[in-house]
Design a protein around this motif. Sequence first.
Motif, PDB file in Angstrom:
ATOM      1  N   ARG A  97       0.828  -1.209   0.000  1.00 25.78           N
ATOM      2  CA  ARG A  97       0.000   0.000   0.000  1.00 25.78           C
ATOM      3  C   ARG A  97       0.864   1.262   0.000  1.00 25.78           C
ATOM      4  O   ARG A  97       0.539   2.253  -0.667  1.00 25.78           O
ATOM      5  CB  ARG A  97      -0.917  -0.006   1.220  1.00 25.78           C
ATOM      6  N   SER A 151       2.112   1.770  -3.461  1.00 24.31           N
ATOM      7  CA  SER A 151       1.049   2.335  -4.305  1.00 24.31           C
ATOM      8  C   SER A 151       0.853   3.818  -4.015  1.00 24.31           C
ATOM      9  O   SER A 151       0.683   4.640  -4.927  1.00 24.31           O
ATOM     10  CB  SER A 151      -0.262   1.575  -4.056  1.00 24.31           C
ATOM     11  N   LEU A 152       0.899   4.162  -2.718  1.00 15.65           N
ATOM     12  CA  LEU A 152       0.745   5.567  -2.332  1.00 15.65           C
ATOM     13  C   LEU A 152       1.901   6.406  -2.873  1.00 15.65           C
ATOM     14  O   LEU A 152       1.685   7.550  -3.326  1.00 15.65           O
ATOM     15  CB  LEU A 152       0.684   5.669  -0.805  1.00 15.65           C
ATOM     16  N   ASP A 153       3.106   5.842  -2.856  1.00 18.88           N
ATOM     17  CA  ASP A 153       4.255   6.560  -3.421  1.00 18.88           C
ATOM     18  C   ASP A 153       4.045   6.844  -4.899  1.00 18.88           C
ATOM     19  O   ASP A 153       4.365   7.938  -5.400  1.00 18.88           O
ATOM     20  CB  ASP A 153       5.532   5.727  -3.223  1.00 18.88           C
ATOM     21  N   ARG A 154       3.498   5.855  -5.635  1.00 17.32           N
ATOM     22  CA  ARG A 154       3.255   6.064  -7.076  1.00 17.32           C
ATOM     23  C   ARG A 154       2.209   7.150  -7.300  1.00 17.32           C
ATOM     24  O   ARG A 154       2.349   7.999  -8.193  1.00 17.32           O
ATOM     25  CB  ARG A 154       2.803   4.750  -7.714  1.00 17.32           C
ATOM     26  N   LYS A 155       1.140   7.139  -6.456  1.00 18.06           N
ATOM     27  CA  LYS A 155       0.100   8.167  -6.586  1.00 18.06           C
ATOM     28  C   LYS A 155       0.667   9.558  -6.290  1.00 18.06           C
ATOM     29  O   LYS A 155       0.340  10.536  -6.977  1.00 18.06           O
ATOM     30  CB  LYS A 155      -1.055   7.867  -5.638  1.00 18.06           C
ATOM     31  N   VAL A 156       1.503   9.640  -5.267  1.00 12.78           N
ATOM     32  CA  VAL A 156       2.116  10.931  -4.933  1.00 12.78           C
ATOM     33  C   VAL A 156       2.989  11.407  -6.078  1.00 12.78           C
ATOM     34  O   VAL A 156       3.004  12.608  -6.424  1.00 12.78           O
ATOM     35  CB  VAL A 156       2.939  10.801  -3.636  1.00 12.78           C
ATOM     36  N   GLU A 157       3.690  10.489  -6.721  1.00  9.89           N
ATOM     37  CA  GLU A 157       4.559  10.855  -7.844  1.00  9.89           C
ATOM     38  C   GLU A 157       3.735  11.390  -9.016  1.00  9.89           C
ATOM     39  O   GLU A 157       4.087  12.403  -9.642  1.00  9.89           O
ATOM     40  CB  GLU A 157       5.365   9.641  -8.280  1.00  9.89           C
ATOM     41  N   VAL A 158       2.585  10.716  -9.316  1.00 11.01           N
ATOM     42  CA  VAL A 158       1.702  11.191 -10.394  1.00 11.01           C
ATOM     43  C   VAL A 158       1.141  12.568 -10.059  1.00 11.01           C
ATOM     44  O   VAL A 158       1.073  13.459 -10.914  1.00 11.01           O
ATOM     45  CB  VAL A 158       0.562  10.172 -10.615  1.00 11.01           C
ATOM     46  N   THR A 159       0.737  12.739  -8.786  1.00  9.48           N
ATOM     47  CA  THR A 159       0.200  14.043  -8.359  1.00  9.48           C
ATOM     48  C   THR A 159       1.238  15.146  -8.529  1.00  9.48           C
ATOM     49  O   THR A 159       0.920  16.262  -8.976  1.00  9.48           O
ATOM     50  CB  THR A 159      -0.247  13.960  -6.883  1.00  9.48           C
ATOM     51  N   GLN A 160       2.491  14.826  -8.153  1.00  8.13           N
ATOM     52  CA  GLN A 160       3.563  15.818  -8.329  1.00  8.13           C
ATOM     53  C   GLN A 160       3.749  16.184  -9.797  1.00  8.13           C
ATOM     54  O   GLN A 160       3.992  17.346 -10.139  1.00  8.13           O
ATOM     55  CB  GLN A 160       4.857  15.265  -7.741  1.00  8.13           C
TER      56      GLN A 160
END
Length: 235
Positions: A178, A181-190
């Motif tokens: 998890r 996955s959260l790291d990937r979402k944060v990267e997309v948001t950035q």
Amino acid sequence: MPTEVALLESRALRVEQMGRVDILDKVKSLVMLPDGIHVRTEDVARYFEVSTASVRRLTDRHQEEFAENGLRVLRGSDLQSFHSDMMSLWKGEGVESYPQAATQLRLYTRRTVLNVAILLRDSDIARCVRTYLLDAEGTLRAEYEALDVRVTRIESCLADVGSALQELGPVLCRMSERLDSLDRKVEVTQQLVGAMSVRLSDLSQDVVRMDARFDARLEAFAYQLKDLRRRTGRR
């Protein structure tokens, strides 16, 4: 725990006790020769309050055992050399004379004296030393048993911890997934925020250009209006 009789009769048990030379001074002060290492037969007899003959008979009867525990018999040149060393140390303490053996000298270490204490039957001091040894043995055994109980408890606790960690393993694995996955979402948001920042920068430049064009048109309109008024006034 070994008994006094067992200690007197078992050489193996006596060997186990040979390191406890500290017991001697707890019972009675043992006066050493000036080298701080050896005592003579008469010193041993004085410590145990028995005759020198009793000590000699005992050491003769167990000669091999006493030799292993540090008993030495000096003769000839070895004896003369030892007397010379003792004279030097004795004079350093302000004593004028040193009692010298004529033909041979038996030297005992603390370990050897403890050996005498374990084997000497007709001495209250020796019996007292043996009592101290046995009491100390009992205390050490009790401490060991208490420590063994504590170690057993710790081992059982560690076993429980091990099973708990095994159960916790899958949970930690899911949490790790998890977090990934959260790291990937944060990267997309950035990345989205970066793109929006670039777009806003472009819009800001467009607004500046539009302001400049509007100012230019407004200035041209004002000039035309002024010119129109001037021509109207002439007519």
